[in-house]
Scaffold this motif. Structure first.
Motif, PDB file in Angstrom:
ATOM      1  N   SER A  77       0.835  -1.202   0.000  1.00 16.98           N
ATOM      2  CA  SER A  77       0.000   0.000   0.000  1.00 16.98           C
ATOM      3  C   SER A  77       0.870   1.251   0.000  1.00 16.98           C
ATOM      4  CB  SER A  77      -0.899   0.016   1.235  1.00 16.98           C
ATOM      5  OG  SER A  77      -1.756  -1.105   1.264  1.00 16.98           O
ATOM      6  N   THR A  78       0.288   2.371  -0.366  1.00 13.60           N
ATOM      7  CA  THR A  78       0.963   3.656  -0.255  1.00 13.60           C
ATOM      8  C   THR A  78       0.895   4.111   1.201  1.00 13.60           C
ATOM      9  OG1 THR A  78       0.404   4.283  -2.510  1.00 13.60           O
ATOM     10  CG2 THR A  78       0.976   6.066  -1.000  1.00 13.60           C
ATOM     11  N   VAL A  79       2.060   4.391   1.789  1.00 15.62           N
ATOM     12  CA  VAL A  79       2.111   4.743   3.209  1.00 15.62           C
ATOM     13  C   VAL A  79       2.381   6.230   3.365  1.00 15.62           C
ATOM     14  CG1 VAL A  79       3.272   4.345   5.410  1.00 15.62           C
ATOM     15  CG2 VAL A  79       2.910   2.438   3.824  1.00 15.62           C
ATOM     16  N   LEU A  80       1.525   6.898   4.139  1.00 15.22           N
ATOM     17  CA  LEU A  80       1.713   8.299   4.507  1.00 15.22           C
ATOM     18  C   LEU A  80       2.094   8.332   5.985  1.00 15.22           C
ATOM     19  CD1 LEU A  80      -1.540   9.906   3.003  1.00 15.22           C
ATOM     20  CD2 LEU A  80       0.600   9.377   1.835  1.00 15.22           C
ATOM     21  N   ALA A  81       3.218   8.925   6.317  1.00 13.39           N
ATOM     22  CA  ALA A  81       3.655   9.054   7.703  1.00 13.39           C
ATOM     23  C   ALA A  81       3.579  10.514   8.117  1.00 13.39           C
ATOM     24  CB  ALA A  81       5.076   8.537   7.871  1.00 13.39           C
ATOM     25  N   CYS A  82       3.026  10.761   9.304  1.00 10.88           N
ATOM     26  CA  CYS A  82       2.874  12.126   9.803  1.00 10.88           C
ATOM     27  C   CYS A  82       3.523  12.222  11.176  1.00 10.88           C
ATOM     28  CB  CYS A  82       1.390  12.489   9.929  1.00 10.88           C
ATOM     29  SG  CYS A  82       0.406  12.160   8.452  1.00 10.88           S
ATOM     30  N   LEU A 139      11.549  10.129  12.396  1.00 12.16           N
ATOM     31  CA  LEU A 139      12.356  10.093  11.176  1.00 12.16           C
ATOM     32  C   LEU A 139      12.441   8.691  10.581  1.00 12.16           C
ATOM     33  CD1 LEU A 139      15.231  12.572  12.078  1.00 12.16           C
ATOM     34  CD2 LEU A 139      13.359  12.935  10.455  1.00 12.16           C
ATOM     35  N   GLY A 140      12.523   7.662  11.427  1.00 10.95           N
ATOM     36  CA  GLY A 140      12.540   6.297  10.921  1.00 10.95           C
ATOM     37  C   GLY A 140      11.256   5.950  10.199  1.00 10.95           C
ATOM     38  N   ALA A 160      11.286   7.457   6.772  1.00  6.59           N
ATOM     39  CA  ALA A 160      12.099   6.691   5.833  1.00  6.59           C
ATOM     40  C   ALA A 160      11.378   5.456   5.329  1.00  6.59           C
ATOM     41  CB  ALA A 160      13.415   6.286   6.497  1.00  6.59           C
ATOM     42  N   ALA A 161      10.446   4.922   6.116  1.00 10.36           N
ATOM     43  CA  ALA A 161       9.705   3.722   5.734  1.00 10.36           C
ATOM     44  C   ALA A 161       8.448   4.039   4.927  1.00 10.36           C
ATOM     45  CB  ALA A 161       9.326   2.932   6.987  1.00 10.36           C
ATOM     46  N   ALA A 162       8.148   5.328   4.734  1.00 11.13           N
ATOM     47  CA  ALA A 162       6.904   5.734   4.087  1.00 11.13           C
ATOM     48  C   ALA A 162       7.133   6.228   2.665  1.00 11.13           C
ATOM     49  CB  ALA A 162       6.230   6.830   4.911  1.00 11.13           C
ATOM     50  N   ASP A 163       6.056   6.257   1.900  1.00 11.04           N
ATOM     51  CA  ASP A 163       6.110   6.814   0.545  1.00 11.04           C
ATOM     52  C   ASP A 163       6.000   8.334   0.566  1.00 11.04           C
ATOM     53  OD1 ASP A 163       5.968   4.267  -1.181  1.00 11.04           O
ATOM     54  OD2 ASP A 163       4.293   4.005   0.208  1.00 11.04           O
ATOM     55  N   GLU A 164       5.224   8.852   1.501  1.00  6.44           N
ATOM     56  CA  GLU A 164       5.074  10.294   1.678  1.00  6.44           C
ATOM     57  C   GLU A 164       5.166  10.601   3.163  1.00  6.44           C
ATOM     58  OE1 GLU A 164       1.697  12.087  -0.394  1.00  6.44           O
ATOM     59  OE2 GLU A 164       1.506  10.255  -1.577  1.00  6.44           O
ATOM     60  N   SER A 165       5.746  11.745   3.508  1.00  3.99           N
ATOM     61  CA  SER A 165       5.898  12.124   4.908  1.00  3.99           C
ATOM     62  C   SER A 165       5.451  13.571   5.097  1.00  3.99           C
ATOM     63  CB  SER A 165       7.341  11.942   5.369  1.00  3.99           C
ATOM     64  OG  SER A 165       8.245  12.549   4.466  1.00  3.99           O
ATOM     65  N   ILE A 166       4.637  13.782   6.135  1.00  4.46           N
ATOM     66  CA  ILE A 166       4.037  15.091   6.367  1.00  4.46           C
ATOM     67  C   ILE A 166       4.424  15.572   7.760  1.00  4.46           C
ATOM     68  CG2 ILE A 166       1.883  16.398   6.482  1.00  4.46           C
ATOM     69  CD1 ILE A 166       1.912  12.987   4.811  1.00  4.46           C
ATOM     70  N   ALA A 167       4.931  16.782   7.844  1.00  7.16           N
ATOM     71  CA  ALA A 167       5.306  17.383   9.122  1.00  7.16           C
ATOM     72  C   ALA A 167       4.489  18.643   9.351  1.00  7.16           C
ATOM     73  CB  ALA A 167       6.793  17.714   9.135  1.00  7.16           C
ATOM     74  N   PRO A 168       3.960  18.842  10.557  1.00  7.74           N
ATOM     75  CA  PRO A 168       3.304  20.111  10.861  1.00  7.74           C
ATOM     76  C   PRO A 168       4.337  21.218  10.999  1.00  7.74           C
ATOM     77  CG  PRO A 168       3.439  18.781  12.833  1.00  7.74           C
ATOM     78  CD  PRO A 168       3.952  17.929  11.715  1.00  7.74           C
ATOM     79  N   ALA A 169       3.895  22.458  10.874  1.00  8.84           N
ATOM     80  CA  ALA A 169       4.823  23.599  10.889  1.00  8.84           C
ATOM     81  C   ALA A 169       5.605  23.710  12.187  1.00  8.84           C
ATOM     82  CB  ALA A 169       4.047  24.886  10.636  1.00  8.84           C
ATOM     83  N   ASN A 170       5.083  23.147  13.271  1.00  7.93           N
ATOM     84  CA  ASN A 170       5.759  23.206  14.574  1.00  7.93           C
ATOM     85  C   ASN A 170       6.818  22.130  14.751  1.00  7.93           C
ATOM     86  OD1 ASN A 170       2.955  21.773  14.749  1.00  7.93           O
ATOM     87  ND2 ASN A 170       4.206  20.776  16.312  1.00  7.93           N
ATOM     88  N   ALA A 171       7.069  21.310  13.738  1.00  9.84           N
ATOM     89  CA  ALA A 171       7.986  20.170  13.859  1.00  9.84           C
ATOM     90  C   ALA A 171       9.430  20.607  14.056  1.00  9.84           C
ATOM     91  CB  ALA A 171       7.869  19.279  12.628  1.00  9.84           C
ATOM     92  N   HIS A 172      10.235  19.689  14.576  1.00 12.57           N
ATOM     93  CA  HIS A 172      11.685  19.881  14.701  1.00 12.57           C
ATOM     94  C   HIS A 172      12.258  20.173  13.317  1.00 12.57           C
ATOM     95  CE1 HIS A 172      15.907  18.783  15.327  1.00 12.57           C
ATOM     96  NE2 HIS A 172      15.696  18.861  16.634  1.00 12.57           N
ATOM     97  N   ALA A 173      13.297  21.010  13.273  1.00 10.86           N
ATOM     98  CA  ALA A 173      13.881  21.418  11.993  1.00 10.86           C
ATOM     99  C   ALA A 173      14.332  20.225  11.151  1.00 10.86           C
ATOM    100  CB  ALA A 173      15.059  22.358  12.242  1.00 10.86           C
ATOM    101  N   SER A 174      14.899  19.198  11.777  1.00 16.33           N
ATOM    102  CA  SER A 174      15.349  18.025  11.032  1.00 16.33           C
ATOM    103  C   SER A 174      14.174  17.258  10.432  1.00 16.33           C
ATOM    104  CB  SER A 174      16.153  17.096  11.946  1.00 16.33           C
ATOM    105  OG  SER A 174      17.331  17.726  12.396  1.00 16.33           O
ATOM    106  N   VAL A 175      13.050  17.276  11.119  1.00 15.38           N
ATOM    107  CA  VAL A 175      11.855  16.591  10.619  1.00 15.38           C
ATOM    108  C   VAL A 175      11.249  17.368   9.451  1.00 15.38           C
ATOM    109  CG1 VAL A 175       9.557  15.731  11.243  1.00 15.38           C
ATOM    110  CG2 VAL A 175      11.446  15.584  12.887  1.00 15.38           C
ATOM    111  N   LEU A 176      11.217  18.683   9.570  1.00 15.26           N
ATOM    112  CA  LEU A 176      10.730  19.512   8.465  1.00 15.26           C
ATOM    113  C   LEU A 176      11.593  19.302   7.220  1.00 15.26           C
ATOM    114  CD1 LEU A 176       9.981  22.819  10.414  1.00 15.26           C
ATOM    115  CD2 LEU A 176       8.285  21.368   9.277  1.00 15.26           C
ATOM    116  N   ALA A 177      12.898  19.180   7.413  1.00 13.33           N
ATOM    117  CA  ALA A 177      13.797  18.993   6.281  1.00 13.33           C
ATOM    118  C   ALA A 177      13.594  17.639   5.612  1.00 13.33           C
ATOM    119  CB  ALA A 177      15.245  19.135   6.742  1.00 13.33           C
ATOM    120  N   ALA A 178      13.220  16.629   6.384  1.00  8.68           N
ATOM    121  CA  ALA A 178      13.049  15.278   5.846  1.00  8.68           C
ATOM    122  C   ALA A 178      11.679  15.046   5.225  1.00  8.68           C
ATOM    123  CB  ALA A 178      13.287  14.248   6.948  1.00  8.68           C
TER     124      ALA A 178
END
Length: 290
Positions: free
Chosen positions: A229-234, A241-242, A245-263
């Motif tokens: 299946s197509t995996v969306l990670a939020c 972060l792990g 990496a295991a997902a097809d798409e990754s969504i971070a809210p604006a308040n996320a850690h800078a490294s998470v926003l970058a990934a």
């Protein structure tokens, strides 16, 4: 009328800082939005550092059909029955060592374990302010796992330890992290981050090396027959972060850690604006998403 999406999606969402607002609650809009996604055919679940008992209370009214990933990936469990489908427990030697190190630093360790029949949370009587808050929060929702246990090293040698938690003031965190990494190298995964509800304290979480959301997601797909299946990670924090990496798409809210926003492959509005829910509703092409 809501449109059913054309292709199957599996959506795995973090709770704190992602679905939950800054007061650690799930808004009515978020609850309704999750149910709309589920009713439209999206396979929705959560992956959190929280326990099964806490998730059950926070997600009351959400019609999840999939098992949930708890304690950062140490457990995959059925939310309604509490049955564990996967348990990642620390070996007893590193578990005992971690408890001793945390205690020596005044971190008031807390042990989350499986005793073969029941989930447990062991704590000592006298704790620092942050650990006391951690236990008090669980008392508020009547968590049946709490146990007063003065011999925590003994517990670590007898039960399946899935999480050891400890808190120190921010200024003491670096020294504690260095010692844990030196003495537990390869035997445990160590998460350390500023506590979002107790200002001035750093929370440490010590677990099995594969107690990680990124390792848990493929197991979840296998267990539920959803592999491919197509995996969306939020998510919003480093322990997500792990999963990204295991997902097809990754969504971070604006308040996320800078490294998470970058990934992340996409960014949503903040958790206090229910940004991830709005993004998911748009992604699923559901009428009324804003």
């Amino acid at each position: 009328m809501d449109y059913v999406i054309e292709a199957p999606l599996v959506c795995v969402c973090d709770l704190d800082g992602t679905l939950l607002r800054s007061d650690a609650t799930l808004s009515g809009f978020a609850r309704d939005g999750l149910n709309r996604l589920i009713n439209a055919g999206v396979h929705v679940t959560v992956a959190s550092g929280r326990s099964l008992q806490a998730m059950r209370a926070l997600l009351n009214g959400v019609e999840l059909g999939l098992p949930v990933i708890g304690l950062n990936g140490a457990l995959i469990s059925e939310l309604d029955t509490g049955r564990h489908l996967l348990i990642r427990a620390l070996e007893s030697t590193p578990a005992r060592a971690a408890v001793a190190i945390l205690a020596a630093h005044g971190a008031s360790p807390l042990i989350t374990s499986w005793d073969g029949t029941q989930d447990r949370v062991h704590h000592v009587k006298t704790m620092n302010a942050a650990s006391d808050w951690w236990v008090a929060e669980k008392r508020e929702y009547g968590d049946p796992r709490l146990r007063l246990s003065e011999d925590l090293e003994g517990v670590a040698g007898q039960e399946d330890v899935v999480l050891i938690t400890g808190f120190v003031p921010d200024q003491a965190a670096e020294r504690l992290l260095e010692q844990l990494r030196a003495e537990l190298a390869g035997a445990a995964i160590i998460h350390a981050g500023q506590h979002i509800y107790c200002t001035g304290w750093t929370e440490f979480q010590i677990q099995h090396p594969q107690a990680d959301k990124g390792h848990a997601v493929p197991h979840l797909l296998e267990l539920t027959g959803l592999r491919g299946s197509t995996v969306l990670a939020c998510g919003d924090h480093l322990n997500d972060l792990g999963m990204f990496a295991a997902a097809d798409e990754s969504i971070a809210p604006a308040n996320a850690h800078a490294s998470v926003l970058a990934a992340a492959t996409a960014t949503a509005a903040s958790n206090d604006e229910d940004g991830v829910i709005h993004w998911l509703l748009r992604r699923a092409r559901l009428i009324g998403a804003s």
